[in-house]
Design a protein around this motif. Sequence first.
Motif, PDB file in Angstrom:
ATOM      1  N   PHE A 360       0.837  -1.201   0.000  1.00 15.07           N
ATOM      2  CA  PHE A 360       0.000   0.000   0.000  1.00 15.07           C
ATOM      3  C   PHE A 360       0.872   1.251   0.000  1.00 15.07           C
ATOM      4  O   PHE A 360       0.674   2.173  -0.808  1.00 15.07           O
ATOM      5  CB  PHE A 360      -0.929  -0.024   1.221  1.00 15.07           C
ATOM      6  N   ASP A 361       1.866   1.283   0.889  1.00 15.45           N
ATOM      7  CA  ASP A 361       2.744   2.459   0.959  1.00 15.45           C
ATOM      8  C   ASP A 361       3.598   2.588  -0.294  1.00 15.45           C
ATOM      9  O   ASP A 361       3.879   3.702  -0.760  1.00 15.45           O
ATOM     10  CB  ASP A 361       3.647   2.364   2.194  1.00 15.45           C
ATOM     11  N   ALA A 366       4.899   5.634  -5.158  1.00 18.74           N
ATOM     12  CA  ALA A 366       5.110   5.626  -6.606  1.00 18.74           C
ATOM     13  C   ALA A 366       4.148   6.554  -7.320  1.00 18.74           C
ATOM     14  O   ALA A 366       4.494   7.164  -8.341  1.00 18.74           O
ATOM     15  CB  ALA A 366       4.966   4.202  -7.138  1.00 18.74           C
ATOM     16  N   LEU A 367       2.941   6.690  -6.786  1.00 20.44           N
ATOM     17  CA  LEU A 367       1.935   7.558  -7.396  1.00 20.44           C
ATOM     18  C   LEU A 367       2.000   8.991  -6.873  1.00 20.44           C
ATOM     19  O   LEU A 367       1.221   9.838  -7.316  1.00 20.44           O
ATOM     20  CB  LEU A 367       0.538   6.983  -7.149  1.00 20.44           C
ATOM     21  N   SER A 368       2.906   9.245  -5.888  1.00 24.17           N
ATOM     22  CA  SER A 368       3.077  10.596  -5.297  1.00 24.17           C
ATOM     23  C   SER A 368       1.769  11.116  -4.723  1.00 24.17           C
ATOM     24  O   SER A 368       1.360  12.258  -4.973  1.00 24.17           O
ATOM     25  CB  SER A 368       3.633  11.579  -6.343  1.00 24.17           C
ATOM     26  N   LEU A 369       1.097  10.296  -3.951  1.00 27.46           N
ATOM     27  CA  LEU A 369      -0.180  10.675  -3.354  1.00 27.46           C
ATOM     28  C   LEU A 369       0.059  11.423  -2.052  1.00 27.46           C
ATOM     29  O   LEU A 369       0.935  11.063  -1.261  1.00 27.46           O
ATOM     30  CB  LEU A 369      -1.035   9.432  -3.084  1.00 27.46           C
ATOM     31  N   SER A 370      -0.734  12.442  -1.823  1.00 29.20           N
ATOM     32  CA  SER A 370      -0.678  13.173  -0.564  1.00 29.20           C
ATOM     33  C   SER A 370      -1.446  12.405   0.516  1.00 29.20           C
ATOM     34  O   SER A 370      -2.143  11.420   0.230  1.00 29.20           O
ATOM     35  CB  SER A 370      -1.274  14.573  -0.731  1.00 29.20           C
ATOM     36  N   THR A 371      -1.320  12.855   1.758  1.00 33.36           N
ATOM     37  CA  THR A 371      -2.030  12.202   2.854  1.00 33.36           C
ATOM     38  C   THR A 371      -3.535  12.273   2.645  1.00 33.36           C
ATOM     39  O   THR A 371      -4.270  11.313   2.938  1.00 33.36           O
ATOM     40  CB  THR A 371      -1.654  12.872   4.185  1.00 33.36           C
ATOM     41  N   TRP A 372      -4.001  13.391   2.124  1.00 32.26           N
ATOM     42  CA  TRP A 372      -5.420  13.559   1.863  1.00 32.26           C
ATOM     43  C   TRP A 372      -5.881  12.546   0.814  1.00 32.26           C
ATOM     44  O   TRP A 372      -6.943  11.914   0.959  1.00 32.26           O
ATOM     45  CB  TRP A 372      -5.665  14.995   1.396  1.00 32.26           C
ATOM     46  N   GLU A 373      -5.085  12.392  -0.252  1.00 29.66           N
ATOM     47  CA  GLU A 373      -5.468  11.469  -1.328  1.00 29.66           C
ATOM     48  C   GLU A 373      -5.395  10.011  -0.877  1.00 29.66           C
ATOM     49  O   GLU A 373      -6.149   9.166  -1.364  1.00 29.66           O
ATOM     50  CB  GLU A 373      -4.561  11.711  -2.528  1.00 29.66           C
ATOM     51  N   ARG A 374      -4.503   9.687   0.044  1.00 28.28           N
ATOM     52  CA  ARG A 374      -4.443   8.322   0.567  1.00 28.28           C
ATOM     53  C   ARG A 374      -5.683   7.971   1.378  1.00 28.28           C
ATOM     54  O   ARG A 374      -6.114   6.821   1.409  1.00 28.28           O
ATOM     55  CB  ARG A 374      -3.215   8.156   1.464  1.00 28.28           C
ATOM     56  N   MET A 375      -6.264   8.981   2.034  1.00 29.30           N
ATOM     57  CA  MET A 375      -7.396   8.726   2.932  1.00 29.30           C
ATOM     58  C   MET A 375      -8.728   8.654   2.210  1.00 29.30           C
ATOM     59  O   MET A 375      -9.737   8.250   2.815  1.00 29.30           O
ATOM     60  CB  MET A 375      -7.458   9.826   4.005  1.00 29.30           C
ATOM     61  N   LEU A 376      -8.784   9.034   0.944  1.00 26.50           N
ATOM     62  CA  LEU A 376     -10.050   8.964   0.216  1.00 26.50           C
ATOM     63  C   LEU A 376     -10.515   7.505   0.122  1.00 26.50           C
ATOM     64  O   LEU A 376      -9.750   6.624  -0.285  1.00 26.50           O
ATOM     65  CB  LEU A 376      -9.890   9.549  -1.188  1.00 26.50           C
ATOM     66  N   PRO A 377     -11.742   7.214   0.494  1.00 25.71           N
ATOM     67  CA  PRO A 377     -12.225   5.817   0.470  1.00 25.71           C
ATOM     68  C   PRO A 377     -12.090   5.159  -0.898  1.00 25.71           C
ATOM     69  O   PRO A 377     -11.685   3.988  -0.992  1.00 25.71           O
ATOM     70  CB  PRO A 377     -13.685   5.953   0.903  1.00 25.71           C
ATOM     71  N   ALA A 378     -12.430   5.880  -1.958  1.00 23.58           N
ATOM     72  CA  ALA A 378     -12.347   5.289  -3.302  1.00 23.58           C
ATOM     73  C   ALA A 378     -10.909   4.937  -3.655  1.00 23.58           C
ATOM     74  O   ALA A 378     -10.628   3.882  -4.242  1.00 23.58           O
ATOM     75  CB  ALA A 378     -12.935   6.246  -4.336  1.00 23.58           C
TER      76      ALA A 378
END
Length: 391
Positions: A360-361, A366-378
């Motif tokens: 998951f991490d 690799a996708l450069s996701l922010s903390t906000w984007e990681r927490m999105l349910p979808a």
Amino acid sequence: PKTLGPCRHAVRVRGNRWASGPPPQPDELMSSWLHRLARANGRSDHTLCSMMFGPVPLLTRDLDLTMPVALLPVLSEWTGISEYRLSELLLTTIQGKVTGESRTGTVCRWVLPLGVYHRVRRHHGLQYCPQCLAEPIAYARKQWRYAFVTECLEHERPLFDRCPTCASPFMFHRMHPDRGQRWGCATCGEALNTPDASAGSKYLLRRQQARLVAAAGSGGARMNCRWVSSLTLFNGYRFLVHTLTSSRLKHLANTAIIDRDGTLRPSGTHTEFERMGVYLRRPIMLALATWMTEWPDRFLRDVRSSCSSRSVLMGDRRHIPFWIQEVLDTLPTAQPHRLTSQEVQSCARWLRAGGQAISFDGLCRALSLSTWERMLPANRVLLGEGVSGLD
């Protein structure tokens, strides 16, 4: 005629009128004029105020900002100067033009605080120009109390806000008339009216400062081919100052605040702009002057190069002047990136081809996701499917 008490320099007064009354100079502060009045009559500032107003603690407060208007008739009687002319010596004249605050107090927007403690000044709230102090009629200007003023337009030199020797504030009211040095530091006695030949100011700063001073006096200025009130103009400048001093926008400050040597200035401080020293306020005002020369193109370039978004710039502020708001509306609004299944599967295959573990991490990095984007349910569902689908 009567003589007012024992004094080294005896002064004779007729009725309640001082024998010598120097007229106020253009743009002079009330405290500066009272100091010159005291010197002309051989008195200290404290003795002069006590004789005119009684036990009113004027020198233990910010006299130029909080002087009661009820004392103006008394002062007019002692000096023969009209109450209207005396009211122009106070900093309250900027209310409604530079600041919207209707009440007076020890702290006012765009006015440098003095930090009054008894008769001592703890903050560097009064600036000065050594060449102005070296003139035959030397006095303190109202502009020297404005936070957006950092240069002397008359001599084209930077202003100082402290003694170059001991770093004490400029406190001319503590200079007793019996002392030999007229403009010596009240702490160490160092002469403050010695010009610095090596000092020089930038043309952009002087041009912007002259524009702001004119707007404060006239009540308006032209911005983007339209006329705006001075209060709207200064509210917009306040927004830009807050942008450069915000701890959330350090990258933007480092992009905009660069001195002539190419080194970065300190930025991201939590100190209020009015409480900053002139050495910190000058590069900030220079950055604003650079933005205004090509407004809004230069501002937008710096914002994009620092990767700052519209929502981060606006923060939680709801009331932003229209000439700033219309520029911010051209910036993209920061929205969280919503992943697709094809994007996650492609990233997982890329990690496996490189011999890396699929987790998951690992996918988030690799996708450069922010903390906000990681927490999105979808997004979490798709990332979970990517991990389980290729394990």
